[in-house]
Scaffold this active site. Structure first.
Site, short mmCIF file in Angstrom:
data_model
loop_
_atom_site.label_atom_id
_atom_site.label_comp_id
_atom_site.label_asym_id
_atom_site.label_seq_id
_atom_site.Cartn_x
_atom_site.Cartn_y
_atom_site.Cartn_z
N GLY A 72 -4.65 77.84 41.77
CA GLY A 72 -4.25 79.09 42.40
C GLY A 72 -3.01 78.96 43.27
O GLY A 72 -2.16 79.85 43.31
N THR A 73 -2.90 77.85 43.99
CA THR A 73 -1.75 77.68 44.88
C THR A 73 -0.46 77.66 44.08
O THR A 73 0.51 78.37 44.39
CB THR A 73 -1.90 76.36 45.68
OG1 THR A 73 -3.12 76.45 46.44
CG2 THR A 73 -0.73 76.14 46.61
N HIS B 92 -10.99 75.99 39.22
CA HIS B 92 -12.15 75.34 39.85
C HIS B 92 -13.08 76.31 40.57
O HIS B 92 -14.14 75.92 41.06
CB HIS B 92 -11.71 74.18 40.76
CG HIS B 92 -11.08 74.55 42.06
ND1 HIS B 92 -11.78 74.53 43.24
CD2 HIS B 92 -9.83 74.92 42.37
CE1 HIS B 92 -10.97 74.87 44.23
NE2 HIS B 92 -9.78 75.11 43.73
N THR C 25 4.69 67.66 30.90
CA THR C 25 3.75 67.59 29.77
C THR C 25 2.48 68.37 30.11
O THR C 25 1.90 68.19 31.18
CB THR C 25 3.41 66.12 29.46
OG1 THR C 25 4.63 65.45 29.17
CG2 THR C 25 2.46 66.00 28.28
N ASN D 21 -10.95 85.80 50.34
CA ASN D 21 -11.82 84.62 50.23
C ASN D 21 -12.71 84.39 51.44
O ASN D 21 -13.61 83.57 51.38
CB ASN D 21 -10.96 83.37 49.99
CG ASN D 21 -9.80 83.26 50.95
OD1 ASN D 21 -9.00 84.17 51.06
ND2 ASN D 21 -9.73 82.16 51.67
N SER E 14 -7.45 80.45 39.64
CA SER E 14 -7.75 79.03 39.71
C SER E 14 -8.95 78.69 38.85
O SER E 14 -9.93 79.43 38.82
CB SER E 14 -8.06 78.71 41.18
OG SER E 14 -8.46 77.39 41.31
N GLN F 136 -10.33 84.74 43.84
CA GLN F 136 -11.75 85.01 44.12
C GLN F 136 -12.30 86.15 43.26
O GLN F 136 -13.51 86.38 43.25
CB GLN F 136 -11.96 85.33 45.61
CG GLN F 136 -11.61 84.18 46.54
CD GLN F 136 -12.51 82.95 46.38
OE1 GLN F 136 -13.58 83.02 45.76
NE2 GLN F 136 -12.10 81.83 46.94
N CYS G 117 -9.52 75.69 52.29
CA CYS G 117 -8.14 75.24 52.11
C CYS G 117 -7.47 74.99 53.44
O CYS G 117 -6.43 74.35 53.52
CB CYS G 117 -7.36 76.27 51.32
SG CYS G 117 -8.28 76.74 49.87
N1 PLP Z 1 -6.11 82.05 46.81
C1 PLP Z 1 -7.36 82.24 47.25
C2 PLP Z 1 -7.81 83.62 47.60
C3 PLP Z 1 -8.24 81.16 47.38
O1 PLP Z 1 -9.47 81.36 47.83
C4 PLP Z 1 -7.77 79.85 47.04
C5 PLP Z 1 -8.64 78.68 47.21
O2 PLP Z 1 -9.61 78.71 47.95
C6 PLP Z 1 -6.46 79.71 46.56
C7 PLP Z 1 -5.65 80.82 46.47
C8 PLP Z 1 -5.91 78.37 46.17
O3 PLP Z 1 -6.43 77.97 44.93
P1 PLP Z 1 -6.37 76.42 44.49
O4 PLP Z 1 -7.39 75.71 45.29
O5 PLP Z 1 -6.72 76.44 43.02
O6 PLP Z 1 -4.99 75.95 44.71
#
Ligand code: PLP
Length: 372
Positions: free
Chosen positions: A69-70, A199, A235, A149, A197, A177, A322
């Site tokens: 997600g980041t 995970h 890659t 989140n 994301s 989310q 995070c």
């Molecule tokens: N955006 C939201 C709303 C999230 O809750 C999170 C992770 O908790 C992220 C972005 C970041 O995702 P990632 O952990 O896959 O980088």
């Protein structure tokens, strides 16, 4: 152990890992290689892309695999803002995840963008009229999350995107989310970009993808061999792309699952509010994700509650994993106007596709025991 921290991460679905394994072992080819192994890997990657695209009702060429997600949010925000210079004005809200806040901060510091922050009310709501008022002729991009989140509020993305398009600006939503819980059909939402994301939905950490409409130019974050339609060099991680598409396929019908968890969540909220007098629900009672439930416990210490719960076998968190390591109060609750002392008492329970009513009954009992 009862795991109620699914907004932080989820276990990998066995089917996703099993589907990935051949692409790490027997069929380990580089998808850019022209020999048999490479061609097979390329085919697996593109089939996975098609499955991800289908999930979002997008075109394959609009899906870029990322590390999560980041990275997706950074690519959408920085990539679109730098490549589509209508002007240098961005709009967002302080309740966004750090991935979005920091990408915007980078554009502000390094590229001279100006940012308008939309106000939120005490429950985290954004008033669409505030977006209309903030938009300007030089607005480039609006980034507002689909669901928060920490407090679970769901923003009216289709309406916010429509308003944004009235001045020709682009709209990105962080749907990390929301995937698995809300309708993520990009045509219904009418958005230009969506990041998510793996995970959080039963795929491995380090997997994810971003949807960005094909017709928009994107300035890549990574420069190199031009993979992923020149949007993300390097890659490709074929195995994680296969795992991600398998995990998405496994997500049960979101509406039915949302209703099941909504029922569990309502009872959990009622039980906690009835049995723990100092508990207060953070965020709204309506237009919220059923699986993310944040409380504050005035007069208590959030970290102590977490430890007491963990001693009793209940795993949850104080808010965003995070921002782990930081004992600052939640920036989301501060944006809602909470007193920092009250924000320090926050505890987030996040349910998953495997959470049962019995799990939540045990969590309530452990919470009552922990705070009395
Ligand atoms: N955006 C939201 C709303 C999230 O809750 C999170 C992770 O908790 C992220 C972005 C970041 O995702 P990632 O952990 O896959 O980088």
């Amino acid at each position: 152990m009862i795991y109620l921290d699914n907004a932080a991460t989820t276990p990998v679905r066995r089917e996703a890992l099993e589907a990935a394994w051949p692409w790490l072992s027997s069929d380990f080819g580089n998808p850019s290689s022209k020999h048999e192994l490479g061609l097979r890997a390329h085919d697996a990657l593109e089939k996975s892309r098609e499955r991800v695209a289908k999930f979002f009702n997008a075109r394959s060429s609009e899906i870029t695999f990322t590390s999560g997600g980041t990275e997706g949010a950074n690519l959408a925000i920085i990539g679109l803002a730098l490549a589509n210079p209508r002007g240098k004005h961005l709009i967002s809200a302080k309740t966004e995840h750090e991935a979005v806040l920091a990408a915007i901060d980078f554009l502000e510091r390094q590229h001279g963008f100006e940012v308008s922050w939309l106000p939120v009310d005490g429950e985290g709501r954004i008033n669409p009229a505030d977006l209309s008022e903030s938009l300007r002729a030089d607005s480039t991009l609006v980034s507002l999350m689909y669901a928060n989140n920490e407090i679970g509020i769901v923003h009216p993305i289709a309406e916010l995107a429509e308003i944004t398009h009235q001045v020709g600006a682009l709209f990105h939503t962080d749907a990390v989310q929301a995937v698995g819980w809300l309708d993520c059909n990009i045509k219904t939402l009418g958005i230009d970009a969506l990041s998510f994301s793996g995970h959080k939905v039963g795929a491995p950490k380090g997997s994810g993808a971003v949807f960005i409409k094909a017709r928009f130019a994107v300035e890549p974050l990574l420069h190199g061999g031009g993979q992923e339609f020149e949007r993300r060099s390097g890659t490709e991680n074929v195995a994680w792309a296969v795992a991600l598409s398998t995990a998405l396929d496994l997500l049960e019908n979101s509406t039915a699952e949302f209703k099941r968890v909504e029922k569990l969540s309502k009872k959990f909220i009622d039980d906690v509010l009835t049995k723990v007098p100092m508990a207060k629900l953070s965020g709204p009672t309506h237009n919220r994700l059923a699986n993310i439930i944040g409380f504050t416990f005035a007069g208590l210490n959030g970290e102590t509650i977490l430890l007491e719960l963990e001693r009793r076998g209940i795993i949850c968190s104080s808010g965003s994993a995070c921002a782990a390591g930081s004992d600052e109060p939640s920036h989301v609750l501060i944006a809602l106007g909470y007193d920092p002392d009250l924000a320090q008492t926050a505890v987030r329970f996040s349910l998953g596709h495997f959470t049962t009513e019995a799990d939540l009954d045990q969590a309530v009992a452990a919470l009552v025991d922990s705070v009395t």
